[in-house]
Design an enzyme around this catalytic site. Structure first.
Site, PDB file in Angstrom:
ATOM      1  N   ASP A  21      50.486  42.822  26.704  1.00 60.77           N
ATOM      2  CA  ASP A  21      49.249  42.809  25.925  1.00 60.77           C
ATOM      3  C   ASP A  21      49.619  42.649  24.439  1.00 60.77           C
ATOM      4  O   ASP A  21      50.408  41.774  24.104  1.00 60.77           O
ATOM      5  CB  ASP A  21      48.440  44.082  26.228  1.00 60.77           C
ATOM      6  CG  ASP A  21      47.049  44.080  25.638  1.00 60.77           C
ATOM      7  OD1 ASP A  21      46.169  43.395  26.173  1.00 60.77           O
ATOM      8  OD2 ASP A  21      46.842  44.775  24.624  1.00 60.77           O
ATOM      9  N   HIS A  36      45.302  42.874  34.822  1.00 61.31           N
ATOM     10  CA  HIS A  36      45.833  42.902  33.464  1.00 61.31           C
ATOM     11  C   HIS A  36      46.934  43.937  33.256  1.00 61.31           C
ATOM     12  O   HIS A  36      47.835  43.732  32.456  1.00 61.31           O
ATOM     13  CB  HIS A  36      44.699  43.185  32.478  1.00 61.31           C
ATOM     14  CG  HIS A  36      45.155  43.297  31.064  1.00 61.31           C
ATOM     15  ND1 HIS A  36      45.606  42.212  30.339  1.00 61.31           N
ATOM     16  CD2 HIS A  36      45.264  44.382  30.230  1.00 61.31           C
ATOM     17  CE1 HIS A  36      45.958  42.615  29.128  1.00 61.31           C
ATOM     18  NE2 HIS A  36      45.769  43.918  29.040  1.00 61.31           N
ATOM     19  N   TYR A  43      43.238  44.797  16.307  1.00 61.87           N
ATOM     20  CA  TYR A  43      42.283  43.679  16.359  1.00 61.87           C
ATOM     21  C   TYR A  43      41.756  43.366  14.958  1.00 61.87           C
ATOM     22  O   TYR A  43      41.566  42.194  14.603  1.00 61.87           O
ATOM     23  CB  TYR A  43      41.107  44.037  17.279  1.00 61.87           C
ATOM     24  CG  TYR A  43      41.500  44.217  18.716  1.00 61.87           C
ATOM     25  CD1 TYR A  43      41.501  43.136  19.598  1.00 61.87           C
ATOM     26  CD2 TYR A  43      41.906  45.456  19.194  1.00 61.87           C
ATOM     27  CE1 TYR A  43      41.881  43.295  20.917  1.00 61.87           C
ATOM     28  CE2 TYR A  43      42.292  45.624  20.517  1.00 61.87           C
ATOM     29  CZ  TYR A  43      42.280  44.540  21.374  1.00 61.87           C
ATOM     30  OH  TYR A  43      42.683  44.696  22.680  1.00 61.87           O
TER      31      TYR A  43
END
Length: 320
Positions: free
Chosen positions: A101, A294, A236
């Site tokens: 990730d 994921h 982010y």
């Protein structure tokens, strides 16, 4: 042999919590959002038993590691300096870096920014892409054909909004997020902010189906009750700032021994996003896991460990 020990070090100006197991050639594991060193617990034990020194920090903003408030403190330049600083703090010249990730984005960048510190790289789910002046959250929004309202990265940019949703019931949050490959549709719902901007979790069923036990989820719940989600969300909020970095490494090729592991049922970091990697990283080993979502190293630990140990064995590293 596989006992996990914990310590704190100073790295790149912050206090960093690190979990370690074993001795031998060092392998550093970098986790993503919203995880902890704990997401690598299966790999730490397996590598320690195979004769490696396995090292898993809580990345900047997570768990027992400091979490600066300013998103500008989470750019790739800073995050990679953290990992170089970790090596310095542990007295290590080089290590193999393994990332998943957001941690995957960091380890590929390590190969560009600190090639002399990187013996090899293994990426899980997150593909390598040459540095670009495109803004990350916009590029990925457009790749998935979504809008600012219906793409989770853009939703995460709004201060306080995602924190409020994810922290409202932290136990429920992790039960909804840690979904296995059979719930790929739910993972897509997360990515699309419910399809209507209602929230990343709002339209995911609360059926408590997870590949983790209640005891494993409780580790995450306890940690995030202490820290909240702001530190992880700042990754982010810093993502688009990377496009503004002056003097950033350009690539496009990366010359380092490498392996990429894709997961068939990850609907955000899709396997096809890694298709160009053999042209960009000469000699890379490409592996693919079917029936995997994921959370690859936690959902399929035995397969990941087998691939990791086989790859490491082929590098001919001195294991001390």
């Amino acid at each position: 042999m596989g006992e996990i020990v914990h310590r704190e070090v100073q790295a790149n100006g912050i206090r960093m919590h690190v979990a370690e197991a074993g001795s031998g050639f060092p392998v550093v594991f970098c986790h993503g959002f919203p995880e902890l060193w704990y997401s690598w617990r299966h790999q730490l034990r397996a590598l320690a038993e195979a004769g490696y020194r396995a090292i898993a920090p809580d990345m900047r903003g997570y768990g027992g590691t400091e979490a600066p408030e300013d998103p500008r403190q989470y750019t790739m330049k800073v995050l990679c300096a953290d990992m170089a600083g970790l090596l310095d703090a542990l007295g290590l010249e080089r290590a193999v870096f393994v990332g998943h990730d957001w941690g995957g984005a960091v380890v590929w960048q390590m190969g560009l920014r600190y090639p002399e510190r990187v013996a090899a790289i293994v990426g899980l789910n997150t593909p390598y892409a040459p540095p670009s002046n495109r803004r990350t959250t916009e590029a990925l929004r457009d790749y998935h054909g979504l809008t600012d309202e219906t793409f989770y990265m853009r939703y995460f940019l709004r201060p306080g909004v995602a924190e409020a949703e994810l922290e409202a019931d932290i136990e429920r949050t992790f039960h909804k997020m840690f979904m296995d490959w059979t719930r790929a549709e739910d993972f897509t719902t997360f990515m699309r902010v419910g399809g209507d901007g209602s929230g990343v979790l709002a339209r995911i069923p609360d059926d408590r189906r997870s590949f983790l036990s209640d005891e494993e989820i409780a580790v995450y719940v306890e940690a995030y009750r202490k820290t909240g989600f702001r530190g992880g969300l700042n990754w982010y909020r810093a993502a688009d700032l990377n496009a503004e970095e002056e003097g950033a490494p350009q690539g496009p090729q990366l010359h380092v021994p490498a392996m990429m592991i894709t997961a068939a049922n990850d609907t955000i970091l899709k396997p096809e996003m890694a298709a160009a990697m053999p042209a960009l990283i000469p000699g890379i080993r490409m592996e693919h896991l079917e029936r995997c979502g994921h959370w690859t190293q936690q959902e399929r630990p035995e397969e990941v460990n087998r691939l990791l140990l086989d790859f490491l064995a082929g590098l001919g590293l001195q294991q001390g």
